[in-house]
Write an enzyme that holds these catalytic residues in place. Structure first.
Site, PDB file in Angstrom:
ATOM      1  N   GLU A  60       0.836  -1.203   0.000  1.00 25.00           N
ATOM      2  CA  GLU A  60       0.000   0.000   0.000  1.00 25.00           C
ATOM      3  C   GLU A  60       0.873   1.256   0.000  1.00 25.00           C
ATOM      4  OE1 GLU A  60      -1.070   2.244   3.612  1.00 25.00           O
ATOM      5  OE2 GLU A  60      -2.868   0.994   3.493  1.00 25.00           O
ATOM      6  N   ASP A 117      -5.400  -3.810  -2.308  1.00 27.20           N
ATOM      7  CA  ASP A 117      -5.389  -2.364  -2.526  1.00 27.20           C
ATOM      8  C   ASP A 117      -3.990  -1.879  -2.881  1.00 27.20           C
ATOM      9  OD1 ASP A 117      -4.506  -2.895   0.117  1.00 27.20           O
ATOM     10  OD2 ASP A 117      -5.108  -0.910   0.796  1.00 27.20           O
TER      11      ASP A 117
END
Length: 348
Positions: A60, A117
């Site tokens: 991330e 993500d």
């Protein structure tokens, strides 16, 4: 042409500067803010250091760092962050990144699962930078990651298209209460770009179903989504996780706004729910009480962005002053400022 060559060609054409509005975000972070950010969080090796979490790095953070370097028009910094990412995190056979790199242990990677993500942020940043800076190698790498995301983490179940938080451990077959999702992993601005890189109708459905699910995730007195949600039956907080609107969930409204999702009823519910006393907070969903009030400008800017989008309120002076302290809120602050600077300059 065939295989990746064909995909690369299609992506290069489709991602041209005259392409879809989803790619309209331009370099909007000033040099001083980026210099302060990288002085605080960018290690010489190219890793973004999460100084609020034991100085680890994760996919991330690498994705955020690459996106911010692109938004700062800093190709050399982008390449430095990408070098660490591809050499230290892209270790899986499926083309996705391992989620965590810990400087305090050896080997530095002990959990090889991905964080979806993070992969999407990396692919998105590569696509933007590859287009802006005419780097076909970036676009090819983005295409490979998008294809892997589609194959490994985008699933259809019970009439919905869902984003699994990781390739392992979250599907219906993996858990008694599976599938389990994290609504803060839907990066709405990136999803149309993934659809260009790895063409499939599933991407549009993923975005639509993500918003639809958020509208049903109204848990507890404050009617907020949990970070980890079981979708076996009616949505509910997943087993084994705290039933809370926690740190990751704070970015959900920012992702919605940056992705062009401006449903005022949804944004207003999230804004009011997460800010019981006017400041964003982590929330115990069972009681509706705040657990930790988040006063850093990087957290507060989420509410500032929402106020701008909902009713045109100008950002307060404190939101415009960037003095990085912790990695995560500092990242949110720059993403918020970049969005307002381009899309809502009337709020500055």
């Amino acid at each position: 042409m065939r295989g990746w060559s064909k995909l690369l060609f299609a992506a290069t054409v489709a991602l041209a500067p005259v392409g879809p509005p989803a790619l309209a975000q331009q370099a909007m972070i000033n040099a001083g803010a980026w210099s302060a950010y990288k002085a605080k969080f960018l290690d010489a090796s190219g890793r973004i250091v999460d100084n609020g979490n034991g100085n680890i790095s994760h996919s991330e953070g690498q994705g955020y760092g690459m996106l911010l370097a692109y938004l700062s028009a800093s190709p050399a910094d982008f390449e430095q962050i990408w070098y660490f990412t591809r050499t230290e995190l892209l270790l899986r056979d499926d083309g996705l990144a391992v989620w965590k790199w810990d400087p305090n242990v050896k080997p530095h990677v002990t959990d090889t699962n991905n964080a979806t993500d993070g992969d999407m942020l990396i692919a998105y940043a590569l696509a933007l930078a590859g287009t802006a800076w005419k780097r076909n190698d970036y676009i090819l790498a983005a295409s490979r990651m998008a294809q892997s995301l589609l194959a490994e983490t985008v699933v259809r179940t019970d009439g919905r298209t869902l984003l699994m938080p990781g390739a392992e451990g979250f599907k219906a077959a993996d858990r008694d209460d599976g599938p389990v999702v994290n609504p803060s992993y839907w990066i709405y601005e990136a999803i149309p770009v993934m659809a260009v890189l790895a063409p499939s109708d599933d991407w549009e459905k993923l975005s639509e179903d993500g918003v639809a699910l958020l509208k049903t995730m109204q848990f507890g007195p404050r009617k907020l989504p949990a970070e980890w949600v079981s979708l076996r039956g009616q949505p509910r907080p997943a087993k084994g996780f705290d039933a809370e609107f926690a740190y990751n969930a704070i970015r959900i409204p920012l992702y919605l706004a940056r992705g062009g999702v401006t449903d005022k009823a949804l944004l207003t519910r999230l804004q009011q729910g997460m800010s019981p006393d006017g400041l964003p907070a982590t929330i115990d969903l069972t009681t509706g009480r705040p657990k930790t009030v988040l006063s850093d400008p990087g957290y507060r800017i989420v509410n500032d962005v929402l106020a701008c989008v909902i009713d045109g309120t100008k950002l307060p002076a404190s939101a415009l002053q960037f003095a990085p302290a912790l990695y995560y809120p500092s990242t949110l602050q720059l993403l918020g400022l970049a969005y307002i600077g381009e899309k809502h300059p009337e709020c500055l």
